[in-house]
Design a protein around this motif. Structure first.
Motif, PDB file in Angstrom:
ATOM      1  N   ALA A 172      14.124 106.698  68.212  1.00  0.00           N
ATOM      2  CA  ALA A 172      15.389 107.348  68.441  1.00  0.00           C
ATOM      3  C   ALA A 172      16.105 106.661  69.756  1.00  0.00           C
ATOM      4  CB  ALA A 172      15.178 108.724  68.921  1.00  0.00           C
ATOM      5  N   ASP A 173      15.401 105.683  70.264  1.00  0.00           N
ATOM      6  CA  ASP A 173      16.042 105.097  71.495  1.00  0.00           C
ATOM      7  C   ASP A 173      16.447 103.932  71.028  1.00  0.00           C
ATOM      8  OD1 ASP A 173      13.546 103.740  70.393  1.00  0.00           O
ATOM      9  OD2 ASP A 173      12.341 103.645  72.372  1.00  0.00           O
ATOM     10  N   GLY A 174      16.688 103.319  69.849  1.00  0.00           N
ATOM     11  CA  GLY A 174      17.460 102.037  69.527  1.00  0.00           C
ATOM     12  C   GLY A 174      18.839 102.186  69.717  1.00  0.00           C
ATOM     13  N   PRO A 175      19.485 103.307  69.335  1.00  0.00           N
ATOM     14  CA  PRO A 175      20.815 103.438  69.459  1.00  0.00           C
ATOM     15  C   PRO A 175      21.587 103.341  70.983  1.00  0.00           C
ATOM     16  CG  PRO A 175      20.313 104.890  67.929  1.00  0.00           C
ATOM     17  CD  PRO A 175      18.964 104.475  68.551  1.00  0.00           C
ATOM     18  N   PHE A 176      20.634 103.901  71.748  1.00  0.00           N
ATOM     19  CA  PHE A 176      20.951 103.738  73.165  1.00  0.00           C
ATOM     20  C   PHE A 176      20.819 102.340  73.638  1.00  0.00           C
ATOM     21  CE2 PHE A 176      19.113 108.117  72.506  1.00  0.00           C
ATOM     22  CZ  PHE A 176      19.992 108.896  73.376  1.00  0.00           C
ATOM     23  N   MET A 177      20.068 101.456  73.520  1.00  0.00           N
ATOM     24  CA  MET A 177      20.048 100.081  74.109  1.00  0.00           C
ATOM     25  C   MET A 177      21.179  99.354  73.138  1.00  0.00           C
ATOM     26  SD  MET A 177      19.117  97.765  75.802  1.00  0.00           S
ATOM     27  CE  MET A 177      17.719  98.233  76.649  1.00  0.00           C
TER      28      MET A 177
ATOM     29  N   ASN B 294      24.084  99.190  85.060  1.00  0.00           N
ATOM     30  CA  ASN B 294      25.013  99.773  83.790  1.00  0.00           C
ATOM     31  C   ASN B 294      23.915 100.159  82.808  1.00  0.00           C
ATOM     32  OD1 ASN B 294      28.119  99.223  84.246  1.00  0.00           O
ATOM     33  ND2 ASN B 294      27.117  97.582  85.103  1.00  0.00           N
ATOM     34  N   SER B 295      23.001 100.891  83.201  1.00  0.00           N
ATOM     35  CA  SER B 295      22.166 101.020  82.024  1.00  0.00           C
ATOM     36  C   SER B 295      21.871 102.599  81.928  1.00  0.00           C
ATOM     37  CB  SER B 295      20.528 100.421  82.378  1.00  0.00           C
ATOM     38  OG  SER B 295      20.395 100.648  83.745  1.00  0.00           O
ATOM     39  N   LEU B 296      22.781 103.444  82.230  1.00  0.00           N
ATOM     40  CA  LEU B 296      22.427 104.936  82.241  1.00  0.00           C
ATOM     41  C   LEU B 296      22.101 105.385  80.803  1.00  0.00           C
ATOM     42  CD1 LEU B 296      22.719 107.290  84.017  1.00  0.00           C
ATOM     43  CD2 LEU B 296      24.876 107.744  83.264  1.00  0.00           C
ATOM     44  N   GLU B 297      22.798 104.588  79.890  1.00  0.00           N
ATOM     45  CA  GLU B 297      22.714 104.997  78.710  1.00  0.00           C
ATOM     46  C   GLU B 297      21.122 105.002  78.124  1.00  0.00           C
ATOM     47  OE1 GLU B 297      26.786 103.505  78.655  1.00  0.00           O
ATOM     48  OE2 GLU B 297      24.758 102.889  79.435  1.00  0.00           O
ATOM     49  N   TRP B 298      20.508 104.082  78.888  1.00  0.00           N
ATOM     50  CA  TRP B 298      18.866 104.177  78.518  1.00  0.00           C
ATOM     51  C   TRP B 298      18.176 105.293  79.064  1.00  0.00           C
ATOM     52  CZ3 TRP B 298      16.543 102.316  74.928  1.00  0.00           C
ATOM     53  CH2 TRP B 298      15.060 102.056  74.890  1.00  0.00           C
ATOM     54  N   ALA B 299      18.735 105.649  80.251  1.00  0.00           N
ATOM     55  CA  ALA B 299      18.245 106.921  80.790  1.00  0.00           C
ATOM     56  C   ALA B 299      18.442 108.042  79.913  1.00  0.00           C
ATOM     57  CB  ALA B 299      18.879 107.109  82.407  1.00  0.00           C
TER      58      ALA B 299
END
Length: 425
Positions: free
Chosen positions: A57-62, A341-346
């Protein structure tokens, strides 16, 4: 990450999730050029190939981070590829050995870095970092220290994913538990109060398989033990055995069911029948989608010696034979971008490793921001070559002990003997 470390396995279909993932020739990785399409630029974009194992499920965030980077500037284009997590290092080994169709940039689990450095397959990142304005002091020290070998840095951390505690707020409140436990006394009391055998509700469901790869090391370290004593395996110590007996004791007391199958503890948590579970930050999105009324807190100190927690870390790494200066400059530009700029990963549930992100108000507003509180005492897998292979016997023997098939001391003695055999002792 979905069970991502070398200790873990998830099997999914390989996905190509970005456009233009072009074939490369002559071992040149994913580098190509194309006319600039954005921002009115007229030059050619330098392309590079980026591999990750984020097939859960983490793929789309990266992917979202990469997509935003690609449109944020006119000089570079990242071709983003997700390889199936369970096959990731096998695919990577093939690509690196052949120097053909290999990535220019890749995600590598922190505990894999020493092994790939020993194989002379990674390049040091100090010059890249300096040229890109990336400061090592802007990242969590524990990860930077681990990735620094012979005074050279081989990985730039994206995140730290320590073991955390998830708890069902409704079940604890119904049991009269007003706050998540922080130590063994509070934990033992909470799980006993939350257990309701008549309703099939358990205070804590003891997993016999995954994620013991995170739980067992945490408990051993907290209890004053070690997995590796500097010269040899050490997980058959009294400190380790005591923690296995504590876990099995919850089954004997009826706080946990016995014979828990893979993911059984998580299934019961999703069903509202397991009050507390220990797992990784990557579980957040699953619980959000299920609509659970849950909380997340740092791992309580169960052991009697110190606070400690096992963690993993996804790192950016570059193959040794990536030499194109424009590609290296592009990778540096991207990594500098990610550092702020990595809030999406968080938002995937992960706790970021870059201090500017950890200290940002946006990150602090996320439910899992408390995870960063454990970074001062996080520990990683022993920095020993081929540790995943050496330690593999632990998990089968631990399973035997937790299922009551073997005495804990016997099980760990046999695990240690198998590990010694693996390293020729």
């Amino acid at each position: 990450m979905k069970r991502g470390t070398a200790w873990l396995s998830v099997f999914t279909v390989c996905a190509m999730v970005a456009t233009g993932c072009s074939s490369n020739g002559g071992g040149s990785g994913g580098s190509t050029t194309e006319p600039s399409q954005g921002g009115g630029g007229t030059g050619a974009k330098t392309e590079f190939l980026f591999w990750t194992p984020f097939s859960g499920a983490d793929g789309p965030f990266m992917k979202e981070i990469v997509d935003k980077y690609n449109v944020s500037q006119d000089n570079y284009k990242i071709n983003f590829v997700i390889q199936p997590n369970g096959e990731y290092y096998k695919q990577l080994d093939i690509a690196l050995s052949a120097s053909k169709d290999r990535p220019d940039l890749m995600i590598m689990h922190l505990d894999q870095i020493p092994t790939y450095v020993s194989k002379n397959q990674l390049q040091a990142l100090d010059t890249l970092a300096s040229d890109a304005g990336i400061n090592k002091t802007d990242y969590v020290e524990a990860a930077i220290d681990y990735a620094t070998i012979d005074d050279e840095l081989y990985g730039i951390p994206l995140d730290i994913h320590p073991l955390v505690m998830y708890y069902n707020k409704d079940l604890l409140e119904a049991a009269g538990v007003t706050s998540p436990p922080t130590n063994r006394e509070e934990f033992d009391a909470a799980v006993e109060q939350a257990t309701d055998a008549d309703k099939g509700v358990y205070g804590y469901v003891v997993p016999t398989l995954w994620p013991q790869q995170f739980i067992f090391p945490t408990l051993v370290w907290q209890n004053g033990g070690e997995l590796w004593d500097g010269e040899d395996v050490a997980y058959n110590s009294p400190e380790a055995v005591e923690m296995i007996e504590w876990l099995r004791g919850m089954v004997d007391q009826g706080i946990s069911p016995g014979n828990v199958q893979q993911d059984g503890e998580n299934t019961l948590f999703l069903q509202g029948k397991n009050a507390i579970q220990f797992n990784g930050p990557w579980m957040k999105s699953q619980f959000d989608e299920a609509g659970l009324n849950y909380g997340v807190a740092p791992m309580p100190q169960i052991g009697k010696a110190k606070q400690a927690v096992f963690g993993g870390s996804h790192n950016f790494a570059i193959p040794k034979d990536v030499t194109d200066e424009s590609i290296i400059a592009g990778i540096g530009d991207f990594l500098k971008y990610v550092s702020t700029n990595s809030l999406e990963w968080a938002e995937s549930g992960q706790a970021l490793a870059a201090k500017p992100m950890i200290e940002s108000e946006d990150f602090k507003a996320l439910p899992q921001s408390a995870i960063a509180d454990s970074f001062s005492y996080v520990q990683f897998a022993p920095n020993v070559l081929n540790w995943p292979t050496i330690s593999e016997p632990i998990w089968g023997e631990l399973n035997n002990a937790l299922l009551g098939k073997k005495d804990p001391q016997q099980a760990m003695d046999e695990a240690a003997a198998k590990s010694k055999q693996a390293i020729g002792k």
